[in-house]
Scaffold this active site. Sequence first.
Site, PDB file in Angstrom:
ATOM      1  CG  ASP A  34      -1.972  -1.027   1.189  1.00 14.64           C
ATOM      2  OD1 ASP A  34      -2.015  -1.766   0.179  1.00 14.64           O
ATOM      3  OD2 ASP A  34      -2.772  -1.113   2.132  1.00 14.64           O
ATOM      4  CB  SER A  83     -11.914   6.957  -3.570  1.00 15.06           C
ATOM      5  OG  SER A  83     -10.800   6.514  -2.877  1.00 15.06           O
ATOM      6  CD  GLU A 117     -17.334   6.413  10.374  1.00 20.71           C
ATOM      7  OE1 GLU A 117     -17.115   5.523   9.526  1.00 20.71           O
ATOM      8  OE2 GLU A 117     -18.259   7.232  10.291  1.00 20.71           O
ATOM      9  CE  LYS A 119      -9.144   4.083   3.895  1.00 20.33           C
ATOM     10  NZ  LYS A 119      -8.791   2.791   3.304  1.00 20.33           N
ATOM     11  CG  ASP A 121      -6.931  -3.338   4.647  1.00 17.22           C
ATOM     12  OD1 ASP A 121      -7.344  -2.919   3.548  1.00 17.22           O
ATOM     13  OD2 ASP A 121      -5.795  -3.814   4.815  1.00 17.22           O
ATOM     14  CE1 TYR A 230     -17.962   3.029   3.840  1.00 13.46           C
ATOM     15  CE2 TYR A 230     -16.954   1.260   5.102  1.00 13.46           C
ATOM     16  CZ  TYR A 230     -17.164   1.909   3.897  1.00 13.46           C
ATOM     17  OH  TYR A 230     -16.583   1.430   2.761  1.00 13.46           O
ATOM     18  CE  LYS A 318      -4.632   4.609   3.097  1.00  9.10           C
ATOM     19  NZ  LYS A 318      -3.870   3.898   2.126  1.00  9.10           N
ATOM     20  CB  CYS A 416      26.950 -22.625  -4.103  1.00  6.53           C
ATOM     21  SG  CYS A 416      25.158 -22.718  -3.930  1.00  6.53           S
ATOM     22  CB  CYS A 419      24.812 -26.369  -6.491  1.00  6.19           C
ATOM     23  SG  CYS A 419      25.605 -24.843  -7.022  1.00  6.19           S
ATOM     24  CB  CYS A 434      25.804 -19.711  -6.374  1.00  3.80           C
ATOM     25  SG  CYS A 434      25.704 -21.235  -7.324  1.00  3.80           S
ATOM     26  CB  CYS A 439      22.676 -23.415  -8.342  1.00  3.95           C
ATOM     27  SG  CYS A 439      22.335 -23.225  -6.592  1.00  3.95           S
TER      28      CYS A 439
HETATM   29  S1  IVH Z   1     -16.486   6.515   4.096  1.00  2.00           S
HETATM   30  C1  IVH Z   1     -17.093   9.234   0.500  1.00  2.00           C
HETATM   31  N1  IVH Z   1     -15.777   5.142   6.203  1.00  2.00           N
HETATM   32  O1  IVH Z   1     -12.001   3.314   2.446  1.00  2.00           O
HETATM   33  C2  IVH Z   1     -16.541   8.423   1.598  1.00  2.00           C
HETATM   34  N2  IVH Z   1     -14.877   4.500   4.104  1.00  2.00           N
HETATM   35  O2  IVH Z   1     -10.165   4.814   0.671  1.00  2.00           O
HETATM   36  C3  IVH Z   1     -16.999   7.035   1.539  1.00  2.00           C
HETATM   37  N3  IVH Z   1     -13.414   2.534   4.195  1.00  2.00           N
HETATM   38  O3  IVH Z   1     -14.015   3.460  -0.407  1.00  2.00           O
HETATM   39  C4  IVH Z   1     -16.246   6.149   2.396  1.00  2.00           C
HETATM   40  N4  IVH Z   1     -13.598   2.177   6.348  1.00  2.00           N
HETATM   41  O4  IVH Z   1     -13.901   1.270   0.983  1.00  2.00           O
HETATM   42  C5  IVH Z   1     -15.625   5.289   4.878  1.00  2.00           C
HETATM   43  N5  IVH Z   1     -15.269   3.992   8.155  1.00  2.00           N
HETATM   44  C6  IVH Z   1     -15.139   4.136   6.838  1.00  2.00           C
HETATM   45  C7  IVH Z   1     -14.335   3.259   6.056  1.00  2.00           C
HETATM   46  C8  IVH Z   1     -14.223   3.492   4.692  1.00  2.00           C
HETATM   47  C9  IVH Z   1     -13.055   1.752   5.207  1.00  2.00           C
HETATM   48  C10 IVH Z   1     -12.953   2.350   2.793  1.00  2.00           C
HETATM   49  C11 IVH Z   1     -14.017   2.448   1.758  1.00  2.00           C
HETATM   50  C12 IVH Z   1     -13.625   3.605   0.905  1.00  2.00           C
HETATM   51  C13 IVH Z   1     -12.147   3.598   1.080  1.00  2.00           C
HETATM   52  C14 IVH Z   1     -11.532   4.919   0.726  1.00  2.00           C
END
Ligand code: IVH
Length: 673
Positions: A34, A83, A117, A119, A121, A230, A318, A416, A419, A434, A439
């Site tokens: 990531d 996103s 909140e 995030k 994964d 969420y 992040k 080595c 081998c 080597c 090998c």
């Molecule tokens: S809100 C417009 N809340 O993170 C905002 N997203 O990188 C809509 N994700 O597409 C997303 N936990 O897949 C929101 N508590 C959370 C989240 C969350 C994970 C993901 C989600 C989103 C991505 C963005």
Amino acid sequence: MDSRQAEKRIQNLRRDIQEHNRRYYRDDSPTVTDAEYDALMRELMDLEKQFPLLATPESPTQKVGAKPSEKFEKYRHALPMLSLGNAMNVEELRDFDARVKKRLELLPMESVEYFAEPKIDGLAVELVYENRKFSAAATRGDGGVGELITQNILTISADQIPRELPADAPDVLDVRGEVYMKKADFADLNARRDREGQPVFANPRNAAAGSLRQLDPKITAERPLSIFCYAVGRTGPMEFSSQEKCLKTLAAWGFAVNGAVKRCRGVESAAEYYSKTLEGRPALDYDIDGVVVKVNDFALQQSLGQVSRSPRWAIAVKFPAEQVETTVRDIEIQVGRTGALTPVAKLEPVFVGGVTVSSASLHNQDEIERLDVRVGDAVILQRAGDVIPEVVRVLIEKRPANAQPFSIPEAVQNKCPVCASDIQRLPGEVAYRCVGASCPAQIVEGVKHFASKGAANVDGLGDKIVRQLVENKMIASPADLYTLTRDQWASLERMAEKSADNMLAALEASKSMDLARFLYALGIRHVGEATARALADAFGSLNAVRAASVEKLADVPDIGAVVAASIRGFFDDPKNDEMVRRLEELGFAPAWEKQEQGRFAGMTFVLTGTLDTLKRSEAKQLILAQGAKAAGSVSKNTSVVVAGRDAGSKLSKARELGVEIWDEDRFIKELKE
Ligand code: IVH
């Protein structure tokens, strides 16, 4: 950097990011961490900011995820699934807060109410309810169109996803959330797969995404999935006033909602939530990769709006790579694909960054000395994103009294360990190598590389299987894989009859890999995936690459003298030449469609209305000359509609679909840039 160099770099970055998007979102099998992905995206965003004329709506910075896979029926989200922008640390969260205040015309000392909140994964999905009944579910896909996965979502229990909603819920409701796999469920699933001789998943996120995107819901049903909701899309006639109220209501209606959320007055309170969540992360029974900070009030969200792919009212903050403590049980010398002898720390197994790690490369003697790592040492291990674990530092205070400095043993520097061939250390290189032509250790690593995701992508050819094949002298090169019979495959330990068939099918399918993958698969030193794509772009065919002089090779952008010499040297070696020719005889015919170059590369234009300066045929020629397509009708795949005077239905269609619209002047201006 001048604008020509920037244009080249931007093109390369876009191409690489698009490929990584496909692997992550569509194939559920990323090949970079990531952190590496974020770094590429950042570089691209910075360059597009610095050279605004090179920005296009086609850039991955303007889009979410990847196009949905052809395997599934498509679902168009009624409202796009956005996103989130990223902040890498608390400092960048404060920058976000400053931007929010500026837009809302607040004073710096005033504070915004946020909702913070974890995030999660996992994989974003949308659940659709009509007349208070669950009716469909889809993945995010590219944000506009996702994959319809209704049956698979129904494998998640009704106490997380209600099948019916109470009377106070609206007629039409879209609920959004993240499907994930709990750490414990992931460990059970992998243990079961390992027992059954199936390849294990690298981490819970890949396991969740791979399970949800199964064509057969029966398979999904065997994979324990969970969800946290969420957000909402359409909410019928009803309106929520804040994120907090929205989540409370969703929970009351029976949706699984994360409890570890917090309303925060001001950015410092959100920053504190971030630190606390980071601290508590290892104890959670699900993976998180940061926190999401949202402006709580929906009216304020509305007035902040969005920029292309992400809202201005929320940000993902992040986490740094997860670090854990473990001990070094031993240091072994392993022989890699190119013959390099690599010291590897064998570790007390620990769970970090979503997987159990029991070894980490120490790279070379210089690195061992830099870290001063010794057998018995307690060390800090980190695993950024999905891939390579690394020893960050030694905890000197915990060092056992008898721990001795480690150096690569004298004997290994001559012969080595696998081998017994000679070992060389080329001038200017840290690594010992080597030189054994056959090998077994090099063959194993070379075959594993050939079969890896970015190369032939043959599922199921893991370390244990390849080792058996080489130890039993069934293969001595990747080409030999293609000559094994079904019985030979089935005779291997941990290989069921069915997997032998799967293996044969996967191998057959791999013969159609493209030129970039093929060049990468060969394992030429210094030729990573990006270099392989650059070679494919520059030469277009295997024969042209094979015949290219060192000078011609070094002319390719991003390829220097050392890499050029390594490529030439590879094809000049008769052993390699023979292996490549054998692959061709076996049916490999790697082809390459050059990515179009030009100002509008990869875009699709539609011309409509009467143009004043250009003739329509001229305009069309100009579009084609810039690497774009000229189409007759407007669809969601149209990049730009050029609208002249008296434009009619095509223009309205473009408006309806939100396609970018230019007038003739703008078109001419863009061409001139
Ligand atoms: S809100 C417009 N809340 O993170 C905002 N997203 O990188 C809509 N994700 O597409 C997303 N936990 O897949 C929101 N508590 C959370 C989240 C969350 C994970 C993901 C989600 C989103 C991505 C963005």
